[in-house]
Design a protein around this motif. Structure first.
Motif, PDB file in Angstrom:
ATOM      1  N   LEU A  19       0.881  -1.161   0.000  1.00  0.00           N
ATOM      2  CA  LEU A  19       0.000   0.000   0.000  1.00  0.00           C
ATOM      3  C   LEU A  19       0.917   1.209   0.000  1.00  0.00           C
ATOM      4  CD1 LEU A  19      -2.842  -0.710   2.587  1.00  0.00           C
ATOM      5  CD2 LEU A  19      -3.031  -0.501   0.117  1.00  0.00           C
ATOM      6  N   ILE A  20       0.687   2.134  -0.895  1.00  0.00           N
ATOM      7  CA  ILE A  20       1.546   3.307  -1.014  1.00  0.00           C
ATOM      8  C   ILE A  20       0.700   4.551  -0.818  1.00  0.00           C
ATOM      9  CG2 ILE A  20       3.060   4.601  -2.563  1.00  0.00           C
ATOM     10  CD1 ILE A  20       3.664   1.862  -3.913  1.00  0.00           C
ATOM     11  N   VAL A  21       1.168   5.420   0.062  1.00  0.00           N
ATOM     12  CA  VAL A  21       0.492   6.688   0.320  1.00  0.00           C
ATOM     13  C   VAL A  21       1.449   7.789  -0.105  1.00  0.00           C
ATOM     14  CG1 VAL A  21      -0.604   8.162   2.042  1.00  0.00           C
ATOM     15  CG2 VAL A  21      -0.717   5.673   2.279  1.00  0.00           C
ATOM     16  N   MET A  29      -2.627   0.696  -4.387  1.00  0.00           N
ATOM     17  CA  MET A  29      -2.226  -0.671  -4.088  1.00  0.00           C
ATOM     18  C   MET A  29      -1.386  -1.197  -5.233  1.00  0.00           C
ATOM     19  SD  MET A  29      -2.716  -3.312  -2.026  1.00  0.00           S
ATOM     20  CE  MET A  29      -2.302  -5.024  -2.164  1.00  0.00           C
ATOM     21  N   CYS A  30      -0.260  -1.790  -4.907  1.00  0.00           N
ATOM     22  CA  CYS A  30       0.574  -2.485  -5.880  1.00  0.00           C
ATOM     23  C   CYS A  30       0.631  -3.938  -5.447  1.00  0.00           C
ATOM     24  CB  CYS A  30       1.990  -1.910  -5.903  1.00  0.00           C
ATOM     25  SG  CYS A  30       2.078  -0.213  -6.463  1.00  0.00           S
ATOM     26  N   THR A  48      -4.960  -6.238   0.630  1.00  0.00           N
ATOM     27  CA  THR A  48      -5.947  -5.864  -0.386  1.00  0.00           C
ATOM     28  C   THR A  48      -7.290  -5.539   0.250  1.00  0.00           C
ATOM     29  OG1 THR A  48      -4.821  -7.275  -1.992  1.00  0.00           O
ATOM     30  CG2 THR A  48      -7.063  -6.593  -2.529  1.00  0.00           C
ATOM     31  N   ALA A  49      -7.693  -6.325   1.241  1.00  0.00           N
ATOM     32  CA  ALA A  49      -8.962  -6.074   1.928  1.00  0.00           C
ATOM     33  C   ALA A  49      -8.941  -4.721   2.632  1.00  0.00           C
ATOM     34  CB  ALA A  49      -9.248  -7.194   2.926  1.00  0.00           C
ATOM     35  N   VAL A  50      -7.839  -4.405   3.296  1.00  0.00           N
ATOM     36  CA  VAL A  50      -7.716  -3.109   3.973  1.00  0.00           C
ATOM     37  C   VAL A  50      -7.811  -1.983   2.949  1.00  0.00           C
ATOM     38  CG1 VAL A  50      -6.118  -1.607   5.244  1.00  0.00           C
ATOM     39  CG2 VAL A  50      -6.442  -3.975   5.957  1.00  0.00           C
ATOM     40  N   TRP A  51      -7.102  -2.122   1.832  1.00  0.00           N
ATOM     41  CA  TRP A  51      -7.128  -1.086   0.795  1.00  0.00           C
ATOM     42  C   TRP A  51      -8.540  -0.890   0.244  1.00  0.00           C
ATOM     43  CZ3 TRP A  51      -7.467  -2.063  -4.741  1.00  0.00           C
ATOM     44  CH2 TRP A  51      -7.380  -0.896  -5.502  1.00  0.00           C
TER      45      TRP A  51
END
Length: 73
Positions: A19-21, A29-30, A48-51
């Motif tokens: 996850l990139i902010v 998401m990558c 992925t679920a969090v994103w």
């Protein structure tokens, strides 16, 4: 904390998930591409679920952060 990026920035390899902010607070998401037959690793599914949850419901993210970082110990 050790500075782990190079002069070219941080590199996410094709077989890594992240996850990139960015500096403006935008999130992306990558993740590797998985075929329909491949099992997605547990932590890639969790990330992925969090994103997916947080991009549609920032309030959920705030509540999660408050719960995790509360001083109720």
């Amino acid at each position: 904390m050790q500075d782990a990026h190079s002069d070219h920035g941080t590199v996410v390899k094709p077989n890594e998930a992240a996850l990139i902010v960015d500096a403006d607070g935008n999130i992306k998401m990558c993740m590797p591409e998985y075929s329909d037959e491949e099992e997605v690793p547990f932590f890639v599914m969790v990330l992925t679920a969090v994103w997916l949850k947080i991009r549609d419901n920032e309030q959920w993210g705030l509540e999660l952060a408050e719960e995790v970082f509360s001083d109720d110990e």
